[in-house]
Design a protein around this motif. Structure first.
Motif, PDB file in Angstrom:
ATOM      1  N   PHE A   1       5.790  -8.335   3.688  1.00  0.00           N
ATOM      2  CA  PHE A   1       6.196  -7.045   3.540  1.00  0.00           C
ATOM      3  C   PHE A   1       6.465  -6.868   2.055  1.00  0.00           C
ATOM      4  CE2 PHE A   1       6.898  -7.408   7.979  1.00  0.00           C
ATOM      5  CZ  PHE A   1       6.761  -6.186   8.542  1.00  0.00           C
ATOM      6  N   SER A   2       6.284  -7.938   1.278  1.00  0.00           N
ATOM      7  CA  SER A   2       6.483  -8.011  -0.089  1.00  0.00           C
ATOM      8  C   SER A   2       5.378  -7.930  -1.066  1.00  0.00           C
ATOM      9  CB  SER A   2       7.629  -8.988  -0.549  1.00  0.00           C
ATOM     10  OG  SER A   2       8.702  -8.770   0.196  1.00  0.00           O
TER      11      SER A   2
ATOM     12  N   ARG B   1      -2.653  -5.526   7.640  1.00  0.00           N
ATOM     13  CA  ARG B   1      -2.692  -4.888   6.364  1.00  0.00           C
ATOM     14  C   ARG B   1      -4.085  -4.171   6.437  1.00  0.00           C
ATOM     15  NH1 ARG B   1      -5.326  -5.397   1.478  1.00  0.00           N
ATOM     16  NH2 ARG B   1      -4.135  -4.497  -0.371  1.00  0.00           N
ATOM     17  N   THR B   2      -5.037  -4.905   6.657  1.00  0.00           N
ATOM     18  CA  THR B   2      -6.493  -4.442   6.758  1.00  0.00           C
ATOM     19  C   THR B   2      -6.573  -3.331   7.608  1.00  0.00           C
ATOM     20  OG1 THR B   2      -7.187  -6.688   6.294  1.00  0.00           O
ATOM     21  CG2 THR B   2      -8.810  -5.031   7.139  1.00  0.00           C
TER      22      THR B   2
ATOM     23  N   MET C   1       5.189  -1.002   9.421  1.00  0.00           N
ATOM     24  CA  MET C   1       3.979  -1.428   8.663  1.00  0.00           C
ATOM     25  C   MET C   1       3.200  -0.396   7.972  1.00  0.00           C
ATOM     26  SD  MET C   1       2.421  -4.213  11.101  1.00  0.00           S
ATOM     27  CE  MET C   1       3.223  -5.997  11.182  1.00  0.00           C
ATOM     28  N   LEU C   2       3.781   0.775   7.772  1.00  0.00           N
ATOM     29  CA  LEU C   2       3.004   1.926   7.072  1.00  0.00           C
ATOM     30  C   LEU C   2       2.859   1.945   5.787  1.00  0.00           C
ATOM     31  CD1 LEU C   2       4.309   4.869   9.314  1.00  0.00           C
ATOM     32  CD2 LEU C   2       2.124   3.559   9.259  1.00  0.00           C
ATOM     33  N   GLU C   3       3.750   0.787   5.003  1.00  0.00           N
ATOM     34  CA  GLU C   3       3.673   0.529   3.448  1.00  0.00           C
ATOM     35  C   GLU C   3       3.446  -0.814   3.169  1.00  0.00           C
ATOM     36  OE1 GLU C   3       3.624   3.308   1.470  1.00  0.00           O
ATOM     37  OE2 GLU C   3       4.151   4.675   3.004  1.00  0.00           O
ATOM     38  N   LEU C   4       2.603  -1.313   4.021  1.00  0.00           N
ATOM     39  CA  LEU C   4       2.554  -2.835   3.640  1.00  0.00           C
ATOM     40  C   LEU C   4       1.648  -2.865   2.144  1.00  0.00           C
ATOM     41  CD1 LEU C   4       1.092  -4.380   6.979  1.00  0.00           C
ATOM     42  CD2 LEU C   4       3.427  -4.803   5.859  1.00  0.00           C
TER      43      LEU C   4
END
Length: 311
Positions: free
Chosen positions: A190-191, A199-200, A307-310
């Motif tokens: 997440f960083s 992520r893909t 996970m909307l801002e990975l």
């Protein structure tokens, strides 16, 4: 002399027959239509893996009340087929509020055909999307290979590796199962950036919203002055909402060039195999409805796991 001529002719005939046989056998390993048929060009494909598909039945609730029933048909001479896109989108919606990855990626194969039909400038977007579709398929194949005790990367040269290998069962069967498995395996960070399926998928998810918003614009009628927005204008508006917030300045400027190069509205209508706006609207709205269902469900699963801002 006659004997020599006959011998030479026989040799030529034998050589031609051997060459024809070689070409026939080797054709089994050639990509059958690239990404849209076999998953990707690096993946072997055999003709008996190809299914005979038919236009799907459109659920009544997907059609506007009292509206005309969209005519979904094969459009000769082009790679993009609206009815195939609808079929794969519909098939990706599982009964347990999940998204099945195999038909989801097949939907993207059709959307890539759509994008690539718009001209070479659109490859700015389509090439990046294609890389992401291929990456998720590779992750699925790699996991399946490891699950079966293989060492190293999956051997893509073997005949028993169809396009769906690893996607019909296992952890890459659906969005939810992939998310849970990759979190458990610490594949998601997440960083900083990782080449995880999650992520893909998020990048594909954003691009799906861009295409959905663009099609919504194409389905709309004219403004108060009787003017229809051009596809370039519609794409720009959709880009500002879906993708621009996640792109740096250079990419945003490059995208402007793409929008200027898009063909006119009539060309877009021909891609969905209709002749005018009246015929196009019901077809587009059914596709938009299916895209909305898939996008909303994917959004919910990613949001559940933050996970909307990975990165």
């Amino acid at each position: 002399m006659v004997f020599l001529r006959r011998t030479t002719l026989l040799r030529y005939l034998l050589l031609s027959a051997m060459l024809a046989l070689l070409l026939f056998v080797s054709s089994f390993w050639l990509p059958q239509g690239g990404v849209r048929d076999c998953g990707s060009a690096w993946q072997p494909c055999l003709s008996f893996y190809h299914q005979t598909l038919e236009p799907p039945l459109i659920p009544a609730e997907w059609v506007e009340p009292d509206g005309p029933l969209p005519l979904m048909k094969e459009c000769p001479g082009q790679s993009f087929q609206a009815w195939r896109l609808l079929l794969y989108l519909k098939s990706s919606l599982s009964d347990d509020d999940d998204i099945l990855l195999e038909p989801y990626l097949q939907s993207w194969d059709q959307l890539l055909n759509f994008m690539e039909s718009l001209g070479t400038m659109v490859s700015f977007f389509s090439q990046k999307v294609k890389e992401k579709v291929v990456l998720i398929r590779k992750l699925s194949l790699k996991h399946s290979a490891e699950l079966h005790g293989e060492r190293g990367p999956a051997d893509h040269s073997r005949l028993q590796t169809p396009a769906s290998f690893g996607l019909r069962d296992g952890v890459y069967r659906s969005v939810r199962s992939m998310v849970e498995a990759e979190l458990k395996a610490s594949m998601v960070n997440f960083s900083w950036r990782t080449d995880s399926g999650c992520r893909t998928l998020l990048r594909l998810h954003r691009s799906l919203l861009w295409l959905k918003l663009m099609l919504e614009g194409l389905a709309e009628g004219p403004d108060a002055d009787g003017r229809y927005k051009t596809p370039g204008e519609l794409s720009r508006d959709a880009y500002k909402v879906a993708l621009a917030p996640h792109h740096h300045w250079v990419l945003r400027q490059a995208a402007e060039l793409v929008f200027l190069a898009l063909p006119d509205r009539q060309y877009f209508l021909q891609l969905v195999c209709v002749q005018n706006q009246r015929e196009a609207t019901p077809v587009l709205r059914v596709l938009i409805h299916a895209l909305t269902l898939v996008h909303t469900r994917t959004q919910r699963i990613l949001a559940e796991h933050d996970m909307l801002e990975l990165p």
